[in-house]
Design a protein around this motif. Structure first.
Motif, PDB file in Angstrom:
ATOM      1  N   SER A 115       2.378   1.821  -3.356  1.00 54.57           N
ATOM      2  CA  SER A 115       1.421   2.237  -4.384  1.00 54.57           C
ATOM      3  C   SER A 115       1.061   3.718  -4.272  1.00 54.57           C
ATOM      4  O   SER A 115       0.876   4.401  -5.283  1.00 54.57           O
ATOM      5  CB  SER A 115       0.154   1.387  -4.292  1.00 54.57           C
ATOM      6  OG  SER A 115      -0.508   1.610  -3.038  1.00 54.57           O
ATOM      7  N   ILE A 116       0.991   4.235  -3.033  1.00 58.52           N
ATOM      8  CA  ILE A 116       0.608   5.643  -2.880  1.00 58.52           C
ATOM      9  C   ILE A 116       1.800   6.570  -3.049  1.00 58.52           C
ATOM     10  O   ILE A 116       1.650   7.731  -3.445  1.00 58.52           O
ATOM     11  CB  ILE A 116      -0.071   5.895  -1.522  1.00 58.52           C
ATOM     12  CG1 ILE A 116       0.889   5.628  -0.364  1.00 58.52           C
ATOM     13  CG2 ILE A 116      -1.335   5.066  -1.379  1.00 58.52           C
ATOM     14  CD1 ILE A 116       0.291   5.961   0.991  1.00 58.52           C
ATOM     15  N   GLN A 172       0.827  -1.207   0.000  1.00 57.52           N
ATOM     16  CA  GLN A 172       0.000   0.000   0.000  1.00 57.52           C
ATOM     17  C   GLN A 172       0.860   1.255   0.000  1.00 57.52           C
ATOM     18  O   GLN A 172       0.599   2.222  -0.734  1.00 57.52           O
ATOM     19  CB  GLN A 172      -0.923  -0.017   1.228  1.00 57.52           C
ATOM     20  CG  GLN A 172      -1.901   1.132   1.296  1.00 57.52           C
ATOM     21  CD  GLN A 172      -2.981   1.042   0.227  1.00 57.52           C
ATOM     22  OE1 GLN A 172      -3.235  -0.039  -0.321  1.00 57.52           O
ATOM     23  NE2 GLN A 172      -3.608   2.167  -0.096  1.00 57.52           N
ATOM     24  N   LEU A 173       1.906   1.271   0.838  1.00 62.98           N
ATOM     25  CA  LEU A 173       2.784   2.440   0.878  1.00 62.98           C
ATOM     26  C   LEU A 173       3.506   2.653  -0.440  1.00 62.98           C
ATOM     27  O   LEU A 173       3.706   3.794  -0.887  1.00 62.98           O
ATOM     28  CB  LEU A 173       3.793   2.279   2.017  1.00 62.98           C
ATOM     29  CG  LEU A 173       3.234   2.393   3.448  1.00 62.98           C
ATOM     30  CD1 LEU A 173       4.314   2.077   4.482  1.00 62.98           C
ATOM     31  CD2 LEU A 173       2.676   3.791   3.690  1.00 62.98           C
TER      32      LEU A 173
END
Length: 638
Positions: free
Chosen positions: A597-598, A594-595
């Motif tokens: 991807s953002i 997630q980190l």
């Protein structure tokens, strides 16, 4: 500043491997850790090193993490490839010759199986067999085992006694396997005698016949005379037999594991456990000290019962060891070559041998487990003598009592009692349909135990089929009993044609129970039971008074301690730790992805934000935890 560089190099190279070993919970040696450290530093240096020079020292922690993960993977691969635990420098060199020999022998066995058309059964792809094909396969299996040599011949002989596992065609065919080989060369035999006796044979014996009386695959026997004039038999182990048997037992174990995994019939027979039991028994047979103890135990038990109907050899313990056995010589004719004087003498001799074996089983708890004609001599006065105690069975008092109950239930033809006795002498699964088993035993009793039915071997074959159908497991001790009785049946048929061993066994069991019901025996049994119960009876009134007082005052409670056993707590703790590690690995992996991807966050190095750097670290940590979980799952709970 040199020590700073040395310390940094040590931390970068060795620390990841040590941490990886600790995270995996692996007991790895120094050399294995060093190999994993070098691999880890090489991979991390190749992947992260160039970026470290461009983007600065903030990627050093990521480099250490990649090195840790790589070292962990390397340790797991080394453990799978070399599971011996602890690599020693050049420690594999002495075993290369043994490994090559085992590989050649394994290929020989596979080639023998192929010549006899049995190779498809190693892969589990063979089609099911009918009656005609069973007979053909039994002949081919016998030929393959005969060609395999000592270990496989003995394996076939043991399999021929397992009517509870094999169809009758295989039992009948394998019972014809013969274990006869040419004598070993005298120089090799003499070397073993010199090493075991500590002196040349001319110094220990006044006479020694170099030509053996008999030769088998495990040992051969020679006639000799001691210095005091005692005539003895010297049993000498064949040169090199231990190494050959160890190599073949390893192959038997590998074949058993392969068949248990690939073939349904291998799993149903429990081949791995059978192979382990066979290996233990055969290795005991190669240790003549075990045979010496067996001989002494059986003969002393007969002396304690004041039974002189059967003669036993006398051991010369001071001249015997694990490879040489010296015992008194008994002159007689092997039962396979002897013929009784009359049918009456034959029936009497058969009854004597059967009673002797049953007394050993039911009273002594130690019995001769291989009473074939070659192991029994007929003396000039007509009495029998037992030889070769390499295979001896042992029963505890509980199993002996349960067996007596089984014989009595067969004698009475009572399906309820037969069901209870059968469940008592076998190892039952967690769930067994006792009502269906009782109905099946009722049909069995009506077919084999009804009026006008003569008991025969087919009766026990049908009983063993019921045992296999209901997944009851015959203990090895009980299997040895039926093996001995089956072997003795063939022996007694040579002595007295038409002798009914099962009917005689039923009569023996009934007579044994009748003796137990005699007044003297009842008084002795009651006295022993009362002596055992007396301490309990003395404490009982005091304990009842305490329970009554607590109940009257309302203080009576029930205290149950869950997980009071340390082993249960350890298993639960390990299980919870595995679940927690799995959850953390998934959580860190999802969070890292997630980190990444953002993206975003403060820029820590050119082109890399803080969120991305943290994401890379979390992915490395997630991979390490998942690897730890996968490795631990391949190990059983302690």
């Amino acid at each position: 500043m040199w020590f700073i560089g040395f310390g940094g190099a040590f931390a970068v190279i060795v620390l990841p491997a040590i941490l990886g070993r600790r995270m995996l919970g692996m007991d790895a040696g120094v050399l294995r850790v060093m190999v994993a450290a070098v691999v880890g530093v090489s991979v991390s240096g190749t992947l992260i090193g160039p970026q470290l020079q461009v983007r600065g020292p903030l990627l050093f922690s990521l480099m250490v993490g990649v090195g840790l993960l790589t070292a962990m993977v390397c340790l797991v691969v080394l453990d799978l490839a070399l599971p011996s635990g602890g690599m020693r420098p050049l420690g594999w060199i002495p075993s290369v010759r043994a490994r090559l020999s085992r590989a050649r022998r394994y290929s020989e066995i596979v080639a023998i199986l192929g010549r006899h058309g049995l190779r498809p059964y190693l892969t589990g792809r063979a089609r099911s067999a009918d009656g005609t094909r069973h007979a053909h396969l039994a002949r081919e299996l016998r030929g393959a085992l005969q060609a395999g040599g000592t270990t496989f011949v003995k394996l076939g002989q043991v399999m021929s006694t397992r009517r509870d596992l094999l169809p009758e065609a295989y039992v009948e065919e394998l019972s014809h396997l013969q274990d006869q080989v040419p004598p070993a060369p005298w120089p090799a035999v003499e070397a073993i005698l010199l090493e075991s006796l500590g002196a040349p044979t001319d110094e220990v014996f006044s006479e020694f016949d170099r030509e053996p009386l008999a030769a088998a695959s495990v040992a051969q026997v020679h006639a000799a005379v001691l210095r005091d004039g005692t005539r003895v038999i010297v049993k000498v182990q064949r040169p090199g037999i231990r190494e050959a048997v160890d190599r073949d037992l390893d192959i038997v174990a590998r074949l058993a594991r392969t068949l248990q995994v690939r073939a349904d019939w291998g799993r149903s027979l429990g081949l791995t456990e059978l192979a382990q039991g066979f290996a233990v028994a055969l290795r005991e047979e190669l240790d003549f000290r075990v045979e010496a103890r067996n001989m002494t135990a059986v003969s002393r038990a007969a002396e304690a019962r004041r039974d002189d109907s059967v003669v036993f050899p006398v051991l010369c313990g001071e001249l015997s060891d694990d490879r040489v056995l010296v015992m008194s010589r008994i002159d007689g004719t092997p039962l396979g070559q002897a013929r009784p004087d009359s049918p009456e003498h034959g029936r009497k001799l058969a009854k004597t041998l059967l009673t002797a074996l049953l007394d050993q089983i039911m009273y002594d708890g130690v019995f001769h487990a291989d009473p074939h004609p070659g192991n029994i001599l007929l003396l000039p006065d007509g009495s029998p003598a037992l030889l070769d105690f390499g295979s001896v069975g042992r029963l505890d008092s509980g199993l002996r009592s349960a067996m007596a109950g089984l014989f009595l239930a067969v004698d009475r033809g009572d399906p309820v009692a037969l069901c209870d006795a059968l469940l008592e002498v076998t190892d039952r699964p967690e769930e067994v349909d006792e009502q269906r088993l009782q109905r099946a035993l009722g049909q069995f009793s009506g077919r084999h135990l009804g009026h006008g039915s003569a008991p025969d071997v087919a009766m026990f074959t049908a009983l063993f089929r019921l045992v296999a159908e209901f997944r009851l497991t015959v203990p090895p001790e009980l299997a040895a009993v039926f093996r001995a009785l089956a072997t003795l049946e063939g022996t007694l048929q040579r002595v007295s044609d038409g002798f009914d061993i099962l009917d005689a066994s039923r009569s023996y069991a009934a007579a044994r129970f009748a003796r137990q019901l005699e007044s003297d025996n009842i008084r002795g049994t009651a006295r022993d039971e009362m002596m055992a119960l007396l301490p309990v009876l003395r404490r009982l009134p005091r304990r009842l008074d305490r329970i009554g007082g607590a109940l009257e005052e309302g203080r009576l409670g029930l205290n149950i301690r869950l997980l009071s056993d340390a082993r249960d707590r350890r298993v639960i703790g390990e299980l919870l730790s595995r679940v927690l590690l799995t959850f953390l690995g998934i959580f860190f992996g999802a969070l890292g992805a997630q980190l990444l991807s953002i993206g975003g966050g403060p820029e820590v190095t050119p082109g890399l934000g803080l969120f991305g750097l943290i994401g890379y670290h979390l992915l490395v940590l997630s991979a390490a935890l998942v690897l730890r979980t996968v490795y631990v799952l391949t190990r059983p709970l302690s």
